[in-house]
Design a protein around this motif. Structure first.
Motif, mmCIF file in Angstrom:
data_model
loop_
_atom_site.group_PDB
_atom_site.id
_atom_site.type_symbol
_atom_site.label_atom_id
_atom_site.label_comp_id
_atom_site.label_asym_id
_atom_site.label_seq_id
_atom_site.Cartn_x
_atom_site.Cartn_y
_atom_site.Cartn_z
ATOM 1 N N GLY A 26 0.796 -1.219 0.000
ATOM 2 C CA GLY A 26 0.000 0.000 0.000
ATOM 3 C C GLY A 26 0.826 1.264 0.000
ATOM 4 N N ASP A 27 2.092 1.175 0.360
ATOM 5 C CA ASP A 27 3.009 2.307 0.302
ATOM 6 C C ASP A 27 3.586 2.354 -1.120
ATOM 7 O OD1 ASP A 27 5.251 3.993 0.382
ATOM 8 O OD2 ASP A 27 5.681 3.499 2.476
ATOM 9 N N GLU A 28 3.176 3.348 -1.901
ATOM 10 C CA GLU A 28 3.562 3.395 -3.304
ATOM 11 C C GLU A 28 5.074 3.495 -3.482
ATOM 12 O OE1 GLU A 28 3.779 3.025 -7.132
ATOM 13 O OE2 GLU A 28 1.946 2.674 -5.986
ATOM 14 N N GLY A 29 5.742 4.193 -2.552
ATOM 15 C CA GLY A 29 7.197 4.267 -2.636
ATOM 16 C C GLY A 29 7.838 2.906 -2.473
ATOM 17 N N PHE A 30 7.331 2.125 -1.525
ATOM 18 C CA PHE A 30 7.828 0.762 -1.335
ATOM 19 C C PHE A 30 7.538 -0.084 -2.565
ATOM 20 C CE2 PHE A 30 6.865 -3.653 -0.363
ATOM 21 C CZ PHE A 30 7.986 -4.067 0.338
ATOM 22 N N ALA A 31 6.301 -0.018 -3.063
ATOM 23 C CA ALA A 31 5.923 -0.839 -4.211
ATOM 24 C C ALA A 31 6.781 -0.519 -5.428
ATOM 25 C CB ALA A 31 4.440 -0.633 -4.529
ATOM 26 N N SER A 32 7.047 0.769 -5.669
ATOM 27 C CA SER A 32 7.863 1.156 -6.811
ATOM 28 C C SER A 32 9.288 0.628 -6.670
ATOM 29 C CB SER A 32 7.878 2.686 -6.928
ATOM 30 O OG SER A 32 8.715 3.100 -7.979
ATOM 31 N N ALA A 33 9.859 0.755 -5.466
ATOM 32 C CA ALA A 33 11.215 0.249 -5.240
ATOM 33 C C ALA A 33 11.270 -1.264 -5.375
ATOM 34 C CB ALA A 33 11.708 0.676 -3.863
ATOM 35 N N MET A 34 10.226 -1.938 -4.917
ATOM 36 C CA MET A 34 10.197 -3.393 -5.004
ATOM 37 C C MET A 34 10.108 -3.844 -6.461
ATOM 38 S SD MET A 34 10.272 -5.734 -2.562
ATOM 39 C CE MET A 34 11.370 -6.793 -3.453
ATOM 40 N N ARG A 35 9.336 -3.125 -7.247
ATOM 41 C CA ARG A 35 9.256 -3.452 -8.679
ATOM 42 C C ARG A 35 10.635 -3.342 -9.333
ATOM 43 N NH1 ARG A 35 4.892 0.319 -8.465
ATOM 44 N NH2 ARG A 35 2.886 -0.742 -8.184
ATOM 45 N N THR A 36 11.382 -2.326 -8.954
ATOM 46 C CA THR A 36 12.712 -2.143 -9.531
ATOM 47 C C THR A 36 13.643 -3.287 -9.150
ATOM 48 O OG1 THR A 36 12.468 0.265 -9.521
ATOM 49 C CG2 THR A 36 14.713 -0.613 -9.621
ATOM 50 N N LEU A 37 13.628 -3.671 -7.870
ATOM 51 C CA LEU A 37 14.479 -4.774 -7.425
ATOM 52 C C LEU A 37 14.158 -6.061 -8.171
ATOM 53 C CD1 LEU A 37 14.601 -4.282 -3.529
ATOM 54 C CD2 LEU A 37 16.407 -3.791 -5.188
ATOM 55 N N VAL A 38 12.871 -6.354 -8.310
ATOM 56 C CA VAL A 38 12.474 -7.595 -8.977
ATOM 57 C C VAL A 38 12.776 -7.518 -10.468
ATOM 58 C CG1 VAL A 38 10.528 -9.090 -9.550
ATOM 59 C CG2 VAL A 38 10.721 -8.138 -7.249
ATOM 60 N N ASP B 84 15.166 -5.904 -11.917
ATOM 61 C CA ASP B 84 16.609 -6.108 -12.092
ATOM 62 C C ASP B 84 16.977 -7.571 -11.914
ATOM 63 O OD1 ASP B 84 16.823 -3.409 -12.479
ATOM 64 O OD2 ASP B 84 17.614 -2.964 -10.482
ATOM 65 N N ASN B 85 16.316 -8.260 -10.989
ATOM 66 C CA ASN B 85 16.583 -9.678 -10.775
ATOM 67 C C ASN B 85 16.177 -10.501 -11.995
ATOM 68 O OD1 ASN B 85 15.499 -12.502 -9.683
ATOM 69 N ND2 ASN B 85 17.100 -11.798 -8.302
ATOM 70 N N ILE B 86 15.019 -10.184 -12.556
ATOM 71 C CA ILE B 86 14.541 -10.918 -13.730
ATOM 72 C C ILE B 86 15.438 -10.666 -14.931
ATOM 73 C CG2 ILE B 86 12.636 -11.096 -15.380
ATOM 74 C CD1 ILE B 86 10.732 -10.487 -13.054
ATOM 75 N N ALA B 87 15.952 -9.426 -15.047
ATOM 76 C CA ALA B 87 16.782 -9.064 -16.198
ATOM 77 C C ALA B 87 18.032 -9.932 -16.295
ATOM 78 C CB ALA B 87 17.170 -7.592 -16.112
ATOM 79 N N MET B 88 18.521 -10.423 -15.157
ATOM 80 C CA MET B 88 19.713 -11.271 -15.180
ATOM 81 C C MET B 88 19.455 -12.607 -15.871
ATOM 82 S SD MET B 88 21.496 -10.599 -11.444
ATOM 83 C CE MET B 88 20.092 -11.238 -10.507
ATOM 84 N N ARG B 89 18.185 -12.992 -15.993
ATOM 85 C CA ARG B 89 17.847 -14.290 -16.601
ATOM 86 C C ARG B 89 17.126 -14.135 -17.937
ATOM 87 N NH1 ARG B 89 16.485 -14.530 -11.392
ATOM 88 N NH2 ARG B 89 14.287 -14.142 -11.794
ATOM 89 N N SER B 90 16.830 -12.921 -18.339
ATOM 90 C CA SER B 90 16.002 -12.720 -19.526
ATOM 91 C C SER B 90 16.728 -13.230 -20.772
ATOM 92 C CB SER B 90 15.650 -11.246 -19.685
ATOM 93 O OG SER B 90 16.821 -10.469 -19.876
ATOM 94 N N ALA B 91 15.970 -13.816 -21.682
ATOM 95 C CA ALA B 91 16.527 -14.343 -22.928
ATOM 96 C C ALA B 91 15.415 -14.452 -23.951
ATOM 97 C CB ALA B 91 17.173 -15.711 -22.696
ATOM 98 N N ASP B 92 15.796 -14.334 -25.209
ATOM 99 C CA ASP B 92 14.824 -14.454 -26.292
ATOM 100 C C ASP B 92 14.574 -15.903 -26.679
ATOM 101 O OD1 ASP B 92 14.591 -11.682 -26.458
ATOM 102 O OD2 ASP B 92 16.274 -11.537 -27.870
ATOM 103 N N CYS B 93 15.402 -16.787 -26.146
ATOM 104 C CA CYS B 93 15.318 -18.212 -26.486
ATOM 105 C C CYS B 93 14.973 -19.005 -25.234
ATOM 106 C CB CYS B 93 16.642 -18.676 -27.062
ATOM 107 S SG CYS B 93 16.702 -20.419 -27.511
ATOM 108 N N GLY B 94 14.002 -19.879 -25.305
ATOM 109 C CA GLY B 94 13.653 -20.712 -24.169
ATOM 110 C C GLY B 94 14.733 -21.728 -23.877
ATOM 111 N N SER B 95 14.779 -22.219 -22.637
ATOM 112 C CA SER B 95 15.821 -23.176 -22.264
ATOM 113 C C SER B 95 15.230 -24.406 -21.596
ATOM 114 C CB SER B 95 16.842 -22.516 -21.327
ATOM 115 O OG SER B 95 16.248 -22.182 -20.093
ATOM 116 N N ILE B 96 15.809 -25.541 -21.923
ATOM 117 C CA ILE B 96 15.517 -26.819 -21.276
ATOM 118 C C ILE B 96 16.853 -27.343 -20.774
ATOM 119 C CG2 ILE B 96 14.743 -29.186 -21.643
ATOM 120 C CD1 ILE B 96 12.836 -28.102 -23.796
#
Length: 606
Positions: A153-165, A167-179
């Protein structure tokens, strides 16, 4: 992976003799030791890389087949060493496949543009009509999810949390799926935009779309027959079986979802078990369980909880019988305005019992029974403190944690009496005392937000709550010496972040750190949770010192006070075990159990 080389003319000729075709043979590359002998009836499109096919792999117990690719269409795909891929009805498109995989009788495996693999999706739990309060990503834990819910409910917290997540997802992002390596995918219709890590198995599933299967080093993920998963993440030893259907969900750490269970926009953590029923916008923390077709978990937050039948939050008065699994423990919370608690028995670790009957403002009375007779609703305060069910629950949960050590990402504290639960016990004790003072010492019944409490039940509730507090103090004193130094935090309110117990002041301080960008990554935040858990003994002592002063009505504690409280704690524990023993013997006299079962249970009390 290799530095692949182009095919030789002889290899192209051999492949064509084996029934293979290519849109362009110059974009088909192979490992140095590649042999075309085990590649047949394959159509190649785009850039395709093939490893070696030198060995046989085990396709069933004791049944080995030689690796190779047969009867398949591959486009923009890399196949690792010693895989067996055959009978692909449609195609495999835009995937990197690891070593020693077994993929057979599959229609489509494909990655399309802008695939998310289920990561980054924001869902709303506790309120199915909400705008979203938890971001799904590989790395979510029960503690982190509860932290998000508490502060979104704290928009400042929510915005910062979105940024952290993000950035975490960006480390794994790829255009090709993996098995990954040693993955098994058989008799499955469709896999689209789904990352599958090492050692996972998909057997007979209908559809996996925009998902991540993230197994740990030694605990695979299993997806079984008839399953549909969309926009979801399944991790660390979890399994989805027998036509279960999950949409926009996170399933983490040795969870089991089976037998047609349906879930949407829900979270499942750490040894949760779901079968037959349904969940929507549910936060199912550690050891949440539902076994019945008629059970609906919606807009609720649970942990150490076993849902009953034919109602949202009912339960059984579980005893010693072999088929019983436990009761509503650490607590259940419902979204505002969502659902009511029908007459039921509220079990072992119960703290928040939801809304009693149709009274949305009801304050919780921990460890209580709620009983309806069709006319009135009665509350029996503290009843579960001295039941067989409670004692069984205290000992069983640590044994039922089947997570491997390396996969225990969610912190789970098993203390049944903790600053969190004892804080609720003290509130319940004070509330009963206030009711007695305001409604009279000799009242036959006391009104509690539209419910009734008999005088006998109120007096017994006061005694049981005092018993619990004295057991808690005695246990802590048995582990610490008078005069031990402790951290200053912990004396006041505590929080339960879905298994992690910590002082509320520390939780709020951490939320401020997130909000103002003082933590650089999700990993740093998760490490903070572990650090709080490591400091739990010191926080516990700070709380206990404050509680002892309040309980004795004094500003300072002496050695005599500590001695007296140790003695009272020992006496309270003996009285508690005596009452549990009496409860077990009553069950035996009713003919519900055999003598051998009783004797085995009684031996545990000693």
């Amino acid at each position: 992976m290799y530095d692949y080389r182009p095919l030789t003319d002889d290899e192209i000729m051999s492949l064509e003799d084996n029934g293979c075709t290519a849109e362009n043979w110059t974009t088909v590359n192979v490992a140095d030791d590649f042999s075309p002998a085990y590649v047949s009836n394959v159509r190649f499109f785009g850039t395709v890389n093939l490893g070696v096919f030198e060995r046989s792999i085990e396709v069933s117990n004791g049944f080995f087949m030689h690796s190779g690719v047969r009867n398949a269409t591959l486009r923009d795909t890399t196949v690792g060493d010693n895989c067996l891929i055959e009978n692909i009805g449609n195609y495999i498109n835009n995937y990197t496949i690891g070593d020693e995989c077994y993929i057979r009788n599959v229609s489509t495996i494909e990655t399309t543009a802008e695939a998310t693999y289920g990561e980054g999706n924001t869902i709303s739990v506790l309120n199915e009509a909400g705008s979203g309060n938890v971001i799904l990503f590989n790395g979510l834990t029960s503690n982190l999810a509860a932290f998000m819910v508490a502060h979104w409910g704290d928009e400042g917290f929510a915005s910062a949390m979105r940024t952290l997540v993000r950035d975490n997802i960006a480390m794994r992002s790829a255009d090709c799926g993996s098995i990954g390596n040693r993955v098994r995918i058989v008799n499955t219709t469709e896999i689209t935009n789904t990352n599958i890590s090492d050692n996972c198995e998909v057997n007979g599933a209908c559809r996996l779309s925009d998902c991540t299967l993230a197994a740990g080093l030694d605990d695979s993920v299993f997806i079984g027959s008839g399953v549909i998963c969309e926009n979801s993440i399944i991790t660390n030893g979890s399994s989805i079986l027998n036509s279960a259907k999950i949409f926009n969900c996170f399933v983490g750490e040795a969870c089991h979802i089976t037998n047609g269970f349906t879930a949407e926009s829900s979270l499942f953590f750490a040894n949760s078990y779901m079968a037959n029923g349904e969940a929507c916008a549910a936060f199912c923390g550690p050891f949440s369980a539902s076994h019945h077709k008629s059970t609906l978990l919606i807009g609720c937050m649970t942990s150490f909880y076993n849902a009953g039948s034919a109602t949202n939050f009912s339960n059984h008065a579980y005893k010693m019988g072999p088929l019983h699994y436990g009761s509503l423990e650490r607590g259940t919370k419902t979204a505002s305005g969502s659902h009511t608690l029908l007459p039921a028995n509220i079990g072992a670790f119960s703290v928040c019992i939801g809304k009693i009957a149709n009274h949305p403002d009801t304050r919780p009375l921990p460890f209580s029974y709620v009983i309806g007779d069709g006319v009135s609703t009665y509350v029996v305060p503290g009843k579960n403190i001295t039941t067989v069910g409670l004692f069984r629950d205290i000992t069983k949960w640590p044994r039922r944690d089947v997570r491997l050590p390396a996969s225990k990402k969610s912190v789970v504290n098993y203390d049944w009496l903790s600053p969190f639960t004892v804080g609720e016990v003290m509130k319940g004790r004070d509330l009963l005392a206030q009711m007695q003072e305001e409604q009279g010492q000799d009242a036959a019944e006391y009104m509690f937000n539209g419910c009734k409490i008999s005088r006998k039940s109120l007096q017994r509730g006061l005694r049981l709550y005092n018993m619990a507090v004295e057991i808690f103090i005695g246990d802590v004193l048995a582990s610490r010496d008078f005069g031990d130094q402790c951290v200053p935090q912990g004396a006041d309110e505590w929080s339960d972040l879905a298994g992690l117990l910590l002082p509320s002041v520390e939780e709020n301080r951490l939320a401020e750190k997130v909000k103002y960008g003082m933590l650089g990554s999700v990993c740093s935040l998760v490490d903070m949770f572990s650090a709080y858990n490591d400091r739990y003994p010191d926080y516990l002592w700070a709380y206990t010192e404050s509680l002892m002063r309040r309980y004795l009505g004094t500003d300072s504690l002496t050695e005599d006070d500590f001695t007296a409280l140790r003695e009272r704690g020992a006496a309270a524990r003996k009285a508690w075990l005596d009452e549990i023993r009496s409860d077990a013997e009553k069950e035996y006299r009713m003919g519900d159990i055999d003598r051998a079962v009783l004797d085995k249970f009684l031996s545990q009390l000693s």
